[in-house]
Scaffold this active site. Structure first.
Site, PDB file in Angstrom:
ATOM      1  CE1 TYR A 145      -3.581  -2.534   0.696  1.00  0.00           C
ATOM      2  CE2 TYR A 145      -4.617  -0.381   0.788  1.00  0.00           C
ATOM      3  CZ  TYR A 145      -4.705  -1.745   0.656  1.00  0.00           C
ATOM      4  OH  TYR A 145      -5.917  -2.323   0.459  1.00  0.00           O
ATOM      5  CE  LYS A 147       0.581 -16.691   1.422  1.00  0.00           C
ATOM      6  NZ  LYS A 147       0.077 -18.077   1.238  1.00  0.00           N
ATOM      7  CG  ASP A 192      -2.742 -19.794   2.825  1.00  0.00           C
ATOM      8  OD1 ASP A 192      -1.889 -19.073   3.380  1.00  0.00           O
ATOM      9  OD2 ASP A 192      -2.508 -20.961   2.506  1.00  0.00           O
ATOM     10  CG  ASP A 241      -7.900  -4.089   1.974  1.00  0.00           C
ATOM     11  OD1 ASP A 241      -8.941  -3.622   2.455  1.00  0.00           O
ATOM     12  OD2 ASP A 241      -7.608  -3.986   0.773  1.00  0.00           O
TER      13      ASP A 241
END
Ligand code: NAI
Length: 386
Positions: free
Chosen positions: A134, A201, A253, A277
């Site tokens: 971002y 992640k 995930d 987000d």
């Protein structure tokens, strides 16, 4: 006692939802404290209204007031897609160093949800707000900048990047990762919540997301050693959870699966920008409350509340928008101020009206037996239920 609240009306349905929400928020304060306490609203200009009145989308006066403010609240601001125009929301977050985007997610009685047990969801997402992809460091494919950067990556660092690629950069720092996790752990401790889960992640992006995970555990171990315990130590029988906040991590995930399968296991989530987000919208949708979700962006000095939906231009000026998100932002703000009696009244009144099935059309459309009400009427009903 009077507290100054800076407010930004916002674009599209901004004026509609404010007209319904502000009287309800004021009424909650009045019902709770009579004349003893009140909110003093001061408008700041931003977005289309600012452009019309001052010729600029984000006037310096607005930024200057916000730099010294403690409390502010905004309606949605429009952002054209795919043009050079930078999002006003992102600009506000970066300029004011609003490093934590905080969104509580819980189910509302009577609101249809796509899952069988929405009431098992009661989480609060702390999303890092200033860096990650971002940060806006991106170069369009084929531009001289992209070509130079790709050439550097290939020639100097031996990276296997396609020469025709567009490139984005994902900066993440120890400082930003740690202050976000610190805020999440503090929140859990202050509110007696059972756990903080770091969502990352790091299995794929080892030095950015993986470092976020490591920094999170570092903060817990060095700053909150006597008040936190890791899930790993608990499992190994090396520690006892009594009276302590459990700190654990999940790969992003897997966290999406967990949110559906075992939502009751999770309480506070601490995430880098992009994961947060996705996750906060997915969780809000899971309880059917995407249009109801409140949120706050925080720096060390300013709590800037915002309705999390967009400007819904198709509904602007039609009295059909749902003011629920802004009303709940008001409740979140009152809670943040420690005006709990007013916050509780507002939350309870919202629950009562939603459970009674008087809903704006966005929610009524998915709820059997609902009575459709307009934006203004919804606000009036909540006010009557205070
Ligand atoms: P949106 O949230 O405005 O609309 C998505 C859908 O939800 C539409 O069908 C809309 O009618 C409906 N909707 C949204 N809020 C509603 C409400 N309060 N009551 C009833 N229905 C509601 O998202 P979209 O279309 O992606 O974005 C429109 C503009 O808003 C864009 O310029 C975008 O950048 C901006 N935006 C601003 C945000 C903010 O200021 N925090 C957040 C999201 C989008």
């Amino acid at each position: 006692m009077r507290k100054t609240i800076y407010w930004i009306e916002g674009d599209g349905i901004g004026p509609d939802v404010w007209k319904a929400a502000r009287p309800v928020i004021d009424a909650a304060v009045r019902h709770a404290y009579g004349e003893e306490r009140a909110l003093e609203w001061k408008e700041l200009l931003a977005g289309e209204k600012a452009l019309k009145e001052t010729g600029t989308l984000l006037p310096d006066d607005t930024l200057e007031a916000l730099r010294h403010a403690e409390l502010a609240i905004k309606g949605p601001l429009g952002t054209p897609v795919g043009t050079g125009f930078r999002s006003l929301n992102v600009t506000l977050r970066q300029t004011l160093d609003l490093y934590a985007c905080i969104r509580p997610i819980r189910a509302f009685p009577g609101i249809a949800s796509p899952v069988k047990h929405p009431e098992r969801v009661n989480m609060i997402v702390f999303r890092e707000n200033t860096e990650d992809v971002y940060a806006g460091i991106e170069y369009e494919a084929g531009t001289p900048e992209a070509k130079r950067l790709v050439a550097f990556l290939r020639d100097e660092l031996g990276a296997d990047v396609n020469a025709a690629a567009a490139v984005g950069i994902k900066p993440m720092t120890e400082r930003a990762s740690k202050r976000l996790t610190r805020a999440a752990i503090r929140h859990a401790l202050e509110h007696g919540l059972p756990s903080v889960t770091l969502v990352h992640k790091g299995n794929i992006m080892k030095y950015t997301e993986g470092a976020f995970r490591r920094y999170g555990y570092d903060v817990a171990a060095t700053e909150f050693a006597d008040r936190t315990v890791t899930e790993a130590d608990l499992r190994a029988g090396k520690a006892n959870a009594a009276g302590k906040v459990i700190v654990r991590d999940r790969i992003a995930d897997a966290m999406f699966q967990e949110a559906l399968l075992h939502p009751e296991t999770y309480s506070v989530l601490a995430t880098p920008n992009l994961n947060g987000d996705y996750l906060s919208d997915a969780l809000a949708a899971q309880v059917g409350g995407l249009g109801l979700a409140p949120g706050v962006n925080r720096s060390d000095t300013l709590a800037f509340f915002e309705a999390t939906h967009g400007t819904a231009p198709n509904l602007a000026g039609t009295d059909r928008a749902n003011p629920g998100s802004l009303i709940l932002c008001g409740a979140l703000m009152l809670e943040h101020m420690g005006w709990n009696e007013a916050a509780n009244r507002l939350n309870n009144a919202m629950n009562t009206i939603l459970a009674a099935g008087s809903l704006t059309e966005d929610l009524a459309a998915q709820t059997a037996g609902a009575r459709t009400v307009g934006c203004t009427e919804f606000g009036e009903l909540v006010q009557q239920a205070l």
